[in-house]
Design an enzyme around this catalytic site. Structure first.
Site, mmCIF file in Angstrom:
data_model
loop_
_atom_site.group_PDB
_atom_site.id
_atom_site.type_symbol
_atom_site.label_atom_id
_atom_site.label_comp_id
_atom_site.label_asym_id
_atom_site.label_seq_id
_atom_site.Cartn_x
_atom_site.Cartn_y
_atom_site.Cartn_z
ATOM 1 C CG ASP A 180 -1.906 1.144 1.233
ATOM 2 O OD1 ASP A 180 -1.587 2.210 0.674
ATOM 3 O OD2 ASP A 180 -3.001 0.978 1.779
ATOM 4 C CG HIS A 181 1.041 3.977 -3.307
ATOM 5 N ND1 HIS A 181 0.196 3.298 -4.157
ATOM 6 C CD2 HIS A 181 0.521 5.205 -3.184
ATOM 7 C CE1 HIS A 181 -0.792 4.090 -4.526
ATOM 8 N NE2 HIS A 181 -0.629 5.254 -3.948
ATOM 9 C CG HIS A 243 -4.647 4.106 -0.688
ATOM 10 N ND1 HIS A 243 -3.620 3.194 -0.640
ATOM 11 C CD2 HIS A 243 -4.899 4.303 -2.011
ATOM 12 C CE1 HIS A 243 -3.264 2.860 -1.877
ATOM 13 N NE2 HIS A 243 -4.028 3.525 -2.715
#
Length: 492
Positions: A180-181, A243
């Protein structure tokens, strides 16, 4: 966790001809190499269906790096570490050929059998690849083997469970790194430090002193060239399930016993478990969906979502979501966590606003409309930093208070999805630090919560489009907060 600070590894990228590899992975690996975080003992194998050669891949690597950074003298030497193999994920011969190449490169680069398999491609192939990696003994080696997976991890809870079962046939949970950037961003990682290293905040971090918490992730861009993927996904699957809920978990979690991967994940999972489920007939009371219409942003006339591509003409996919999340535990009972995310909004911004309750009798703000609550603002993008909003005496105006700001700027001018986030996460993966990757339990609880919302929406025709491009979303999102006496804070 591996304490080796200059890890050695063969990095295998499935989908090496794609956009993710070009824009994120190649530049991130270069920055790690340039900063000395990885030594000369590494090689990258690019896999895809195209009939490329080593030379073509290396040229593409050079182009992707030159787009982001100035040319370096060591670029040619860096590119020599890249190798290409045409690959069919369903063909046994491809895996046998890959095994031969890995063994050859491990002898050349002395990587001690350490292997990263990065799946930068369509998720429908994740399970097939994982099982084949086991079947053809590609993960059975002298060193460690790790599987890195991009989102989306499933389309709903049943599909995510099916995918996870397939992957777990081949890899253990501690070998799986779900990216999950957002979790690679500096200020997102700073949430824990702000909370747990400052008594001034942690002592107040509960329902006695906080009125509400708001998490905003707005984009000024539309769907661009992602129309096909996005219409299948929508803002809820694309942003909220991963996110947004990850940031809520970081804000709501209890202090971990120790700063270890297992303990931090454990507390995040507890926070996600405590989120109050939403019944299908209650979804409209807590969540709002939207789809952008045409509008004007920075003087430019913009199209609505349904005009972006031919296949979107009658689409009911949401490009905006706002919601009120309630967490039923001792710390947060009764306190709403508001989230909102959308495309074609007035600005590109990601921030968290913690609004503190007013004191019982505020002598300096006797008029309700003139009150300025204390706010803690964590800016994740574009201006990374922390701002604390306090009240102080206004110069020369008797007993009148005005808001002042105490700010710390992190001087980060990078977007949320930049190589910097991937650079940190790639390095963490090579070190064996899974703290900023999502555990399966986090994925499962997130899908469980989201599925009930999506299922309720599927039964009801939306009134789309319902917000203008260049606005901050539909009016119903403002009304969602007004019902509780709150309003969205617009922080730039």
């Amino acid at each position: 966790m591996n304490n080796q600070q200059n890890p050695k590894a063969i990095i295998v990228i499935f989908g090496a001809t794609g956009d993710l590899a070009k824009r994120k992975l190649f530049p991130s690996i270069y920055r790690l190499y340039q900063s000395g975080k990885i030594s000369e003992d590494f090689a990258v194998i690019g896999l895809a269906r195209r009939s490329w050669s080593n030379e073509i891949l290396r040229d593409k690597v050079g182009e992707s790096i030159e787009d982001a950074f100035s040319s370096r003298e060591d670029l040619e030497h860096f590119k020599s570490h890249f190798y290409y193999q045409s690959f069919d994920v369903t063909d046994s011969g491809s895996y046998q050929g890959l095994n031969d190449l890995i063994l050859e490169l491990e002898g050349m680069y002395h990587t001690e059998g350490n292997r990263i398999f990065y799946l930068a491609m369509a998720p429908e192939f994740f399970g097939t690849i994982a099982i084949n990696l086991k079947t053809y003994c590609l993960k059975d080696n002298a060193g460690w083997a790790r599987l890195v997976i991009e989102k989306p991890f499933g389309h709903d809870l049943p599909s995510a469970q099916l995918l996870n079962n397939q992957i777990r046939e081949a890899f253990d949970e501690d070998q799986i790194y779900r990216i999950d950037h957002y979790l690679g961003k500096e200020m997102v990682q700073n949430i824990e430090v702000i909370r747990f290293a400052n008594g001034i905040f942690e002592h107040l971090w509960n329902n006695r002193f906080i009125s509400n918490i708001q998490v905003t992730s707005s984009e000024s861009l539309g769907v661009e060239d992602r129309a096909r993927y996005y219409d299948h996904s929508g803002a809820t699957r694309d942003m909220v399930q991963n996110h947004m809920l990850q940031m809520v978990a970081l804000l709501a979690m209890e202090p971990p016993i120790k700063l270890t991967t297992d303990e931090i994940r454990s507390e995040k999972i507890k926070a996600l478990r405590a989120i109050r489920p939403i019944k299908s007939d209650e979804v409209d009371e807590s969540f709002v969906r939207g789809q952008y219409d045409d509008g004007v942003l920075n003087g430019e006339q913009l199209h609505g979502y349904r005009e972006e591509a031919e296949e979107l003409a009658n689409s009911n996919t949401e490009t905006y979501v706002a919601g009120k999340i309630m967490i039923d535990n001792f710390r947060w009972a009764g306190i709403p966590f508001y989230i909102r995310t959308g495309k074609r909004m007035a600005e590109k911004s990601i921030n968290i606003v913690v609004e503190f309750k007013d004191i019982p009798m505020n002598l300096y703000h006797q008029d309700e409309s003139d009150r300025n609550p204390n706010l803690l603002v964590i800016n994740i993008q574009p201006n990374e930093g922390i701002t604390l909003y306090l009240n102080a005496k206004k110069t020369g105006h008797g007993s009148v208070a005005q808001p002042i700001q105490l700010s710390y700027n992190n001087n980060g001018a990078h977007s949320i999805n930049t190589p910097e986030a991937y650079e940190k996460l790639l390095y963490d993966c090579m070190l064996g630090d899974a703290t900023n990757f999502t555990h399966w339990d986090e994925v499962a609880y997130s899908w469980s919560y989201i599925d009930s919302i999506l299922q309720a929406w599927e039964k009801k025709e939306p009134d789309f489009p319902n917000y203008a491009s260049g606005s901050m979303g539909p009016k119903e999102a403002d009304e969602l907060l007004e019902k509780n006496g709150h309003h969205w804070w617009s922080i730039t």
